[in-house]
Write a protein that holds these residues in place. Sequence first.
Motif, mmCIF file in Angstrom:
data_model
loop_
_atom_site.group_PDB
_atom_site.id
_atom_site.type_symbol
_atom_site.label_atom_id
_atom_site.label_comp_id
_atom_site.label_asym_id
_atom_site.label_seq_id
_atom_site.Cartn_x
_atom_site.Cartn_y
_atom_site.Cartn_z
ATOM 1 N N VAL A 264 105.033 27.417 90.956
ATOM 2 C CA VAL A 264 104.233 28.562 90.492
ATOM 3 C C VAL A 264 105.059 29.844 90.624
ATOM 4 C CG1 VAL A 264 102.273 30.033 91.165
ATOM 5 C CG2 VAL A 264 101.958 27.550 90.905
ATOM 6 N N LEU A 265 105.705 30.017 91.772
ATOM 7 C CA LEU A 265 106.481 31.242 92.013
ATOM 8 C C LEU A 265 107.702 31.304 91.098
ATOM 9 C CD1 LEU A 265 106.163 31.354 95.910
ATOM 10 C CD2 LEU A 265 104.991 32.809 94.251
ATOM 11 N N ALA A 266 108.346 30.152 90.858
ATOM 12 C CA ALA A 266 109.498 30.126 89.948
ATOM 13 C C ALA A 266 109.043 30.500 88.531
ATOM 14 C CB ALA A 266 110.158 28.750 89.961
ATOM 15 N N PHE A 267 107.916 29.905 88.084
ATOM 16 C CA PHE A 267 107.370 30.221 86.750
ATOM 17 C C PHE A 267 107.146 31.724 86.620
ATOM 18 C CE2 PHE A 267 103.897 31.093 83.882
ATOM 19 C CZ PHE A 267 104.014 30.188 82.836
ATOM 20 N N GLU A 268 106.578 32.326 87.658
ATOM 21 C CA GLU A 268 106.258 33.758 87.593
ATOM 22 C C GLU A 268 107.530 34.616 87.585
ATOM 23 O OE1 GLU A 268 101.716 33.258 89.208
ATOM 24 O OE2 GLU A 268 103.152 34.157 90.588
ATOM 25 N N LEU A 269 108.555 34.182 88.328
ATOM 26 C CA LEU A 269 109.832 34.912 88.310
ATOM 27 C C LEU A 269 110.474 34.841 86.923
ATOM 28 C CD1 LEU A 269 111.408 33.791 91.722
ATOM 29 C CD2 LEU A 269 110.828 36.145 91.068
ATOM 30 N N TRP A 270 110.407 33.679 86.293
ATOM 31 C CA TRP A 270 111.071 33.516 84.990
ATOM 32 C C TRP A 270 110.325 34.230 83.871
ATOM 33 C CZ3 TRP A 270 111.282 27.580 86.037
ATOM 34 C CH2 TRP A 270 112.358 27.302 86.878
ATOM 35 N N THR A 271 108.990 34.049 83.852
ATOM 36 C CA THR A 271 108.228 34.497 82.676
ATOM 37 C C THR A 271 107.601 35.874 82.873
ATOM 38 O OG1 THR A 271 106.135 33.554 83.429
ATOM 39 C CG2 THR A 271 107.581 32.088 82.160
ATOM 40 N N GLY A 272 107.438 36.315 84.130
ATOM 41 C CA GLY A 272 106.735 37.566 84.394
ATOM 42 C C GLY A 272 105.231 37.453 84.157
ATOM 43 N N GLN A 273 104.738 36.229 83.989
ATOM 44 C CA GLN A 273 103.296 36.000 83.761
ATOM 45 C C GLN A 273 102.698 35.214 84.917
ATOM 46 O OE1 GLN A 273 102.186 34.122 80.144
ATOM 47 N NE2 GLN A 273 103.673 35.202 78.899
ATOM 48 N N SER A 274 101.377 35.313 85.075
ATOM 49 C CA SER A 274 100.696 34.481 86.070
ATOM 50 C C SER A 274 100.786 33.024 85.646
ATOM 51 C CB SER A 274 99.216 34.852 86.165
ATOM 52 O OG SER A 274 99.105 36.154 86.619
ATOM 53 N N ALA A 275 101.023 32.159 86.607
ATOM 54 C CA ALA A 275 101.160 30.732 86.291
ATOM 55 C C ALA A 275 99.782 30.088 86.149
ATOM 56 C CB ALA A 275 101.951 30.045 87.396
ATOM 57 N N PRO A 276 99.655 29.107 85.242
ATOM 58 C CA PRO A 276 98.399 28.358 85.118
ATOM 59 C C PRO A 276 98.335 27.286 86.207
ATOM 60 C CG PRO A 276 99.971 27.588 83.487
ATOM 61 C CD PRO A 276 100.669 28.652 84.281
ATOM 62 N N ILE A 277 97.858 27.691 87.374
ATOM 63 C CA ILE A 277 97.983 26.843 88.569
ATOM 64 C C ILE A 277 97.268 25.495 88.402
ATOM 65 C CG2 ILE A 277 97.413 26.731 91.041
ATOM 66 C CD1 ILE A 277 97.908 29.771 91.122
ATOM 67 N N GLU A 278 96.047 25.521 87.864
ATOM 68 C CA GLU A 278 95.303 24.251 87.744
ATOM 69 C C GLU A 278 96.020 23.274 86.814
ATOM 70 O OE1 GLU A 278 92.846 23.058 89.595
ATOM 71 O OE2 GLU A 278 93.099 24.927 90.708
ATOM 72 N N ILE A 279 96.594 23.794 85.739
ATOM 73 C CA ILE A 279 97.322 22.943 84.781
ATOM 74 C C ILE A 279 98.531 22.306 85.477
ATOM 75 C CG2 ILE A 279 98.752 23.033 82.673
ATOM 76 C CD1 ILE A 279 95.833 23.397 81.986
ATOM 77 N N MET A 280 99.230 23.104 86.278
ATOM 78 C CA MET A 280 100.419 22.599 86.976
ATOM 79 C C MET A 280 100.021 21.546 88.008
ATOM 80 S SD MET A 280 102.446 26.241 87.272
ATOM 81 C CE MET A 280 104.090 25.711 87.767
#
Length: 289
Positions: A264-280
């Motif tokens: 989740v934190l890596a996704f947010e660092l890369w994209t600058g967006q909130s991660a879709p936690i439930e999907i992950m």
Amino acid sequence: MGFPNLNGETKLCGLFGFPVEHSLSPAMHNAAFQSSELNWAYLPFAVHPDHLAKAVQGIHPLNLAGVNITVPHKQRIIPLLDEIEPTAAKIGAVNTIVNCGGKLVGYNTDGAGFIRSLAEEADFRPQGKTVLMIGAGGAARAVAFTLALSGCKAIYFTNRTTETARELAKEIALNCGTNTEVLPWGLKMPKETVTGVDLVVQTTSLGMWPNWQAAPEFPFAAVHSGQLICDLIYTPRQTSFLQQAAVQGATVLNGMGMLLYQGVLAFELWTGQSAPIEIMKEALARQLV
Ligand code: ATR
């Protein structure tokens, strides 16, 4: 999982490790990109240790937006990067690289992912708490440094090789100002110390599939309700260590949350967006059925 929309505008992320065949990260990140309607894709790269420097040099020319780093490269990657975020520098390990227009910045989301999982899944905050770490390897390092930097009052360490625990305890005391102490390994550790801690983190590989019957020797009778007992292992979902702690009435947590939230934190660092936690979370669960 297919990539229906791959085209010349697709942003690529990847995983550098050796081996990478069993990684759950591609499924987790690709599910996240698709659900966020991002034209991004995540690919595993089996990078032999001899080729690590060349692979890192390729990140910018190949326009990779970000890379996760896994075993055995997390330490050796550091001198190959342009900048290391301070917590990752203290831990001495990087698991996430962000390509900032050619400047490669290294982060460690493992420890922060673990702490986020404590908050989200057990409503546990480290500030002022006392912790017992079992094991003193790479995973223990990331978790212990981040706990110390998050304001833990004291951290006890125990490890089969006592000298490794001593070195880690000393490093954390010096760098973070946290009180640390090394305990004897196994059944020799003082029961009253075990009873007194708020959190126990089992970080050794003992109990990991296929050796699911193994567990470190531990004075389980000293464990009680009100304590949080974690195992960083997620296959099996409940290790023998967690089973024995649960019998004592403790709250138990496996390593799925750490795996999820480091992603989740890596996704947010890369994209600058909130991660879709439930999907992950669902993508990880599908991989582990
Ligand atoms: P990781 O990155 O997963 O933490 P690691 O750095 O190799 O992996 O660390 C493995 C940890 O598990 C160490 O604390 C190791 O103890 P030693 O320092 O004594 O090697 C511990 N470990 C591995 N196998 C073990 C076993 N059979 N009994 C007890 N501890 C074990």
